[in-house]
Design an enzyme around this catalytic site. Structure first.
Site, PDB file in Angstrom:
ATOM      1  N   GLY A 161      31.162  46.385  35.782  1.00 38.58           N
ATOM      2  CA  GLY A 161      31.218  47.037  37.009  1.00 38.58           C
ATOM      3  C   GLY A 161      32.447  48.060  37.086  1.00 38.58           C
ATOM      4  N   GLY A 164      34.656  51.020  39.433  1.00 32.77           N
ATOM      5  CA  GLY A 164      35.136  51.402  41.011  1.00 32.77           C
ATOM      6  C   GLY A 164      36.401  52.378  40.701  1.00 32.77           C
ATOM      7  N   GLY A 165      36.193  53.447  41.208  1.00 29.67           N
ATOM      8  CA  GLY A 165      37.483  54.495  41.094  1.00 29.67           C
ATOM      9  C   GLY A 165      37.812  54.741  39.626  1.00 29.67           C
ATOM     10  N   SER A 166      38.893  54.523  39.230  1.00 24.44           N
ATOM     11  CA  SER A 166      39.477  54.696  37.718  1.00 24.44           C
ATOM     12  C   SER A 166      39.320  53.581  36.823  1.00 24.44           C
ATOM     13  CB  SER A 166      40.796  55.311  37.776  1.00 24.44           C
ATOM     14  OG  SER A 166      41.720  54.288  38.516  1.00 24.44           O
ATOM     15  N   SER A 167      38.561  52.440  37.360  1.00 26.13           N
ATOM     16  CA  SER A 167      38.519  51.492  36.472  1.00 26.13           C
ATOM     17  C   SER A 167      37.028  50.875  36.080  1.00 26.13           C
ATOM     18  CB  SER A 167      39.427  50.427  37.162  1.00 26.13           C
ATOM     19  OG  SER A 167      38.629  49.656  38.272  1.00 26.13           O
ATOM     20  N   VAL A 212      34.966  47.404  34.140  1.00 21.99           N
ATOM     21  CA  VAL A 212      35.029  46.184  33.706  1.00 21.99           C
ATOM     22  C   VAL A 212      33.955  45.991  32.761  1.00 21.99           C
ATOM     23  CG1 VAL A 212      35.383  43.654  34.076  1.00 21.99           C
ATOM     24  CG2 VAL A 212      36.405  45.376  35.802  1.00 21.99           C
ATOM     25  N   LYS A 245      39.055  44.715  31.550  1.00 23.36           N
ATOM     26  CA  LYS A 245      39.541  45.671  32.645  1.00 23.36           C
ATOM     27  C   LYS A 245      40.190  46.892  31.901  1.00 23.36           C
ATOM     28  CE  LYS A 245      41.308  46.703  37.155  1.00 23.36           C
ATOM     29  NZ  LYS A 245      42.044  45.826  38.362  1.00 23.36           N
ATOM     30  N   ASP A 301      44.031  41.963  50.036  1.00 27.36           N
ATOM     31  CA  ASP A 301      42.767  42.454  49.815  1.00 27.36           C
ATOM     32  C   ASP A 301      41.872  41.202  49.541  1.00 27.36           C
ATOM     33  OD1 ASP A 301      40.565  44.226  49.893  1.00 27.36           O
ATOM     34  OD2 ASP A 301      40.587  44.485  47.740  1.00 27.36           O
TER      35      ASP A 301
END
Length: 472
Positions: free
Chosen positions: A51, A53-56, A58, A72, A165
């Site tokens: 996966g 998301g944004g700057s990351s 995995v 990650k 979160d």
């Protein structure tokens, strides 16, 4: 937020995975060489992207010994962002050896490249994926998942950490048990306060508490109660199949959370609607308390863990089981219409064998005899009295029906002795009554009376009650 999807996927080994013991195999011939990622000098063979998301991102990886893990990797745009992700690394390292929190194997912060790498244990699926794949959750499953979520969050609350979160994607099933993941925006509470402070709202709107979006002059102040709200939303989703604001657009959700008059509705139809009123009341009590707008009125995690909704076991005396079996069977007999004989009402005597069999069956289940593997049990001795009660009722009903049929037959009469001007044969009314009685008895399910002797043929005449139009 920028850490969202990538952090949520940080340990999500959802695709078919190689066995944890399988070593990385070097490609043969002209095949593309497997990419190797390094963390603190240790090599990890990249299997697939789980996966982003944004700057990351995995990845699913294998270490040198062939263990399957999740890696990650975050590429930060500035120092402030790097410091934010370093906070996640710090919190995860401090939470090592807590089995309800995702375990970090290794981590590296590269200040020169602005990159962070975190190696973690892998899991089977996140809770969001599990809920989509299991649309018919039962009470036992909901209780088990709810308890595991509460226990996981209790660990981080005990360490004075507000997650901020919590959502289904941030709970990961590892060997069948939920662990909390993604500490990208989590923050530790200072010793001199009970809240964390933020300059602006951050999180996943569908699961954010009202105080997480209601910004005052001194910024946002969030406490452990904001995580309780998020947990309540997740429980709502498990029970109703969707979050309470799933039908709203993003702006509508934001406005609703800021509206002091907005109240979440709890429809009567949900996955547990077929359970007893007491169970439904316990569920509603949890939901309404967790989703209080005032964070001071929300329950604590110890209170939720002690709530009757999670009471799945108890120490029970054998005599209590016997008494309940007696009451239950008495109610069943009342429902099916079997009147007890003098001295039978509420008596334990007829149900001792059944109570013994139930007790032994409960003990067997408690010892690990699963629902799937256990053979059907027929309670061979315990239900014999019930069968006898039913047989007695059937005999009583048959006798009553026969008596009623005979009485009805005796009551048959004619206004005169002629039909359409023809005189009835002398003595014909007696066999007519007898044969009609037999028909009534048959219709009532009772044994028919004896047929008239002599084999006399009788012509029956049936007419309409009002017009007396005769027909054979």
């Amino acid at each position: 937020h920028g850490n969202g999807a990538g952090a949520a996927a940080q340990a999500h080994a959802l695709a078919p995975q190689p066995a944890p013991w399988a070593p990385a195999v070097a490609p043969q011939g002209g095949a593309k060489t497997a990419k190797v990622l390094y963390v603190n000098g240790a090599a990890y063979t990249q299997l697939e992207l789980l996966g982003r998301g944004g700057s990351s991102k995995v990845y699913s990886v294998l270490n040198a010994s062939g263990r399957h893990l999740a890696l990650k990797r975050v590429n930060c745009e500035n120092r402030k962002q790097l410091e934010g992700f370093q906070n996640e690394v710090t919190l995860l390292q401090q939470l090592r050896h807590h089995e309800r929190v995702i375990q970090v194997i290794d981590a590296e912060v590269d200040w020169e490249r602005g990159r962070i790498s975190i190696v973690m244990e892998a899991g089977e699926a996140d809770l969001n994926t599990y809920l989509r794949a299991t649309p018919d959750l039962g009470l036992e499953q909901i209780q088990r998942l709810w308890r595991q979520m509460l226990e996981a969050v209790q660990v981080i609350h005990a360490e004075r950490i507000v997650h901020a979160d919590l959502k289904p994607m941030n709970f990961l099933l590892v060997h069948g048990r939920l662990k909390v993941i993604d500490f990208g925006i989590a923050k530790r509470i200072s010793c001199d306060t009970t809240n964390i402070s933020r300059d602006s709202s951050v999180g996943t709107l569908s699961y954010m508490a009202p105080e997480a979006v209601r910004q005052g002059s001194d910024g946002l102040k969030l406490g452990r109660a904001s995580d309780i709200w998020s947990l309540g939303i997740i429980l709502y989703q498990m029970v109703y199949g969707k979050s309470p604001m799933a039908h709203m657009e993003t702006l509508q959700r934001w406005m609703a959370l800021n509206d002091p008059h907005f109240e979440i509705e709890f429809p009567a139809e949900h996955r547990l609607m077929g359970h007893a009123a007491s169970t439904r009341h316990q569920l509603l009590d949890i939901l309404t308390r967790c989703l209080q707008r005032d964070p001071r009125k929300r329950p604590t995690l110890p209170e939720l863990l002690a709530h009757p909704f999670l009471r799945s076991s108890a120490e029970v005396e054998r005599g209590a089981v016997q008494a309940v079996i007696s009451e239950l069977m008495g109610n069943i007999l009342e429902v099916v219409g079997v009147a007890p004989l003098p001295g039978e009402a509420g008596a334990m005597a007829p149900w001792r064998a059944l109570a013994d069999e139930v007790w032994e069956r409960v003990l067997a289940r408690g010892a690990g005899d699963s629902h799937e593997s256990a053979a059907p049990f027929r309670f061979p001795e315990g239900l014999v009295p019930f069968e006898e009660f039913l047989e007695r009722r059937n005999r009583s009903e048959a006798a009553a029906a026969q008596a009623a049929a005979q009485a009805a037959a005796q009551a048959l009469c004619f206004e005169d002795d002629t039909v359409e001007g023809e005189a009835l044969p002398p003595g014909s009314t007696a066999p007519m009554r007898q044969v009609l009685g037999a028909a009534l008895s048959a219709a009532a399910g009772a044994p028919a009376p004896a047929a008239p002797k002599g084999g006399r043929a009788v012509k029956f005449v049936v007419w309409d009650e009002d017009t007396y139009d005769a027909s054979d």
